[in-house]
Design an enzyme around this catalytic site. Sequence first.
Site, short mmCIF file in Angstrom:
data_model
loop_
_atom_site.label_atom_id
_atom_site.label_comp_id
_atom_site.label_asym_id
_atom_site.label_seq_id
_atom_site.Cartn_x
_atom_site.Cartn_y
_atom_site.Cartn_z
N ASN A 1 -9.97 -2.90 10.95
CA ASN A 1 -9.45 -3.98 10.11
C ASN A 1 -9.90 -5.37 10.55
O ASN A 1 -9.93 -6.28 9.74
CB ASN A 1 -7.92 -3.90 9.99
CG ASN A 1 -7.23 -4.18 11.31
OD1 ASN A 1 -7.81 -3.97 12.38
ND2 ASN A 1 -6.01 -4.67 11.26
N GLU B 1 -2.63 -2.28 22.21
CA GLU B 1 -2.24 -3.21 21.16
C GLU B 1 -1.96 -2.36 19.94
O GLU B 1 -2.89 -1.86 19.30
CB GLU B 1 -3.43 -4.16 20.90
CG GLU B 1 -3.04 -5.43 20.24
CD GLU B 1 -1.98 -6.15 21.03
OE1 GLU B 1 -0.83 -6.14 20.55
OE2 GLU B 1 -2.28 -6.66 22.11
N CYS C 1 -2.26 -5.66 11.64
CA CYS C 1 -1.08 -5.27 12.41
C CYS C 1 -0.04 -6.37 12.36
O CYS C 1 1.13 -6.13 12.65
CB CYS C 1 -1.45 -4.90 13.84
SG CYS C 1 -2.34 -6.16 14.68
C1 UN1 Z 1 -4.86 -7.18 13.71
O1 UN1 Z 1 -4.44 -7.04 12.57
O2 UN1 Z 1 -5.01 -6.21 14.46
O3 UN1 Z 1 -3.10 -12.85 13.61
C2 UN1 Z 1 -5.25 -8.49 14.26
C3 UN1 Z 1 -3.84 -12.34 12.76
C4 UN1 Z 1 -5.29 -12.13 13.09
C5 UN1 Z 1 -5.49 -10.93 13.93
C6 UN1 Z 1 -4.88 -9.67 13.41
N1 UN1 Z 1 -5.78 -13.29 13.79
O4 UN1 Z 1 -3.43 -12.00 11.67
#
Ligand code: UN1
Length: 488
Positions: free
Chosen positions: A136, A234, A268
């Site tokens: 993603n 993560e 995420c």
């Molecule tokens: C992710 O979805 O794994 O803070 C990372 C955010 C992005 C990174 C997302 N800079 O939405």
Amino acid sequence: MPDRTFASVNPARPAEVIAEYPVASPSDVDAAVARAATAQREWRTVPVPARAEIVAACGTVLAQRKDDLARLVAREAGKVLVEAGGDVQEAIDMAAYVAGQGRNAWGETHPCELPDKIGFTTRHPVGVVGMITPWNFPVAIPSWKIFPALLAGNGVVIKPSEHAPACCEAFVDACRDAGVPDGLVNVVHGFGEAGGAIVDHPGVRAISFTGSVPTGRRVASAAMANGPKLVSLELGGKNAMVVMPDADLELVTEGALFGAFGTSGQRCTSTSRLVVHRDVADELVDAVVQRAQKLVLGDPTDPATDVGPVIDAASRDRIDGMVRDAVAEGAVVATGGKPVTVERAEGGAFYEPTVLRGVRREHRIAREEVFGPVLSVIEIGSFDEAIDVVNESEYGLSAAIYTRDINLAMRAVHQIDTGIVYVNAPTIGAEIHLPFGGNKHTGNGFREAGKRGLEQFSEVKSVYIDFSGRLQKAQIDNRPGPAAGDAS
Ligand code: UN1
């Protein structure tokens, strides 16, 4: 010849193959680890500021190739062009940030208990780092891991998601063209087995994993069983946006749309729960629904598209299954709620931006990560109830509160149990110079990016220098004073 190959496809038009790669066997992983280890022996002797110059050069090459890379991200990961460009930009920013770290403090000095003695810490590479990354953020996430790992003096073996292998290859090509030595960063492809071979490999000292909770758990236990190794995880999120009655509802509407439906809800950090005070719920939900219905679904490379596809049909069906379960449990579809076909995107896995009302805290949709464009509205009657709802999730990545009351905002910042909290902004959009990561099942205490991003890729050494010229006995209780045992 490799036994098996696999292809990545354009999620908007799955008949369009983007790239084909061999599935790495355990002996391919072995060879990659050996190459990384050999190159790392030389790399670890390169002064840190000189490593930093190469990382900076990576940023320059990425910037030169930004448009092409963004197009590839759009085609292979299904992200709309502006978001694909943002993905590449995060990597460029990360290069600049990490390069700066190369001229920053590398440890701390400490006064010592004994005279003519000093203590300090310094960082050392861990050796070879194994990385497993999702599709993603197919350029940004490899950059969050690879740049700090390189600055810290390590070699790398990375297995990107099978959905976005070409993005990772293009990123690593840019790094090589910028001067990253041959063999230092190695890409292997495939599915869980290839990732498992990295995690199990005795030559890999640290694992950095971004992905789902179940896979993260397996990665961590395998890394311990074959280690111990340094493991940074993560994992998912179930991110909530709290809306108090005094909030600017226009601002909330825009934030909710961007947070929930940006990247088709596949971050995420995506906003998945709208925890809204019942006094403003009707007005807010009407506004969000009206605007959601105007979002244009389409080919991500078309600048007119607001929302692209989800990554594949299996993901679309899983999302649909969760929505159906929610309805069976009593939720009501306010908009969306079904797969949809889109013109000029033959066979693409599109899912309508969906808002569910009447979601209760115990519903599955309120607890499990959806990873799709679905926003669940949970109504609350007070600030304390809102905080309870936010914190009852197993996850603890990101949260937001919308209010004009500074006291409530600050109480939320203190009481919300997540790694990232936003005030009057959606749950997505973390910047690379602040620590990124979460609490509870979202991770295991590490943070990526920011200053702490180096921690998962370096061992800290404590150094004591005694310049007294005599043996000074430490931890011998011979200091003067009553504590030394004056019996009189
Ligand atoms: C992710 O979805 O794994 O803070 C990372 C955010 C992005 C990174 C997302 N800079 O939405």
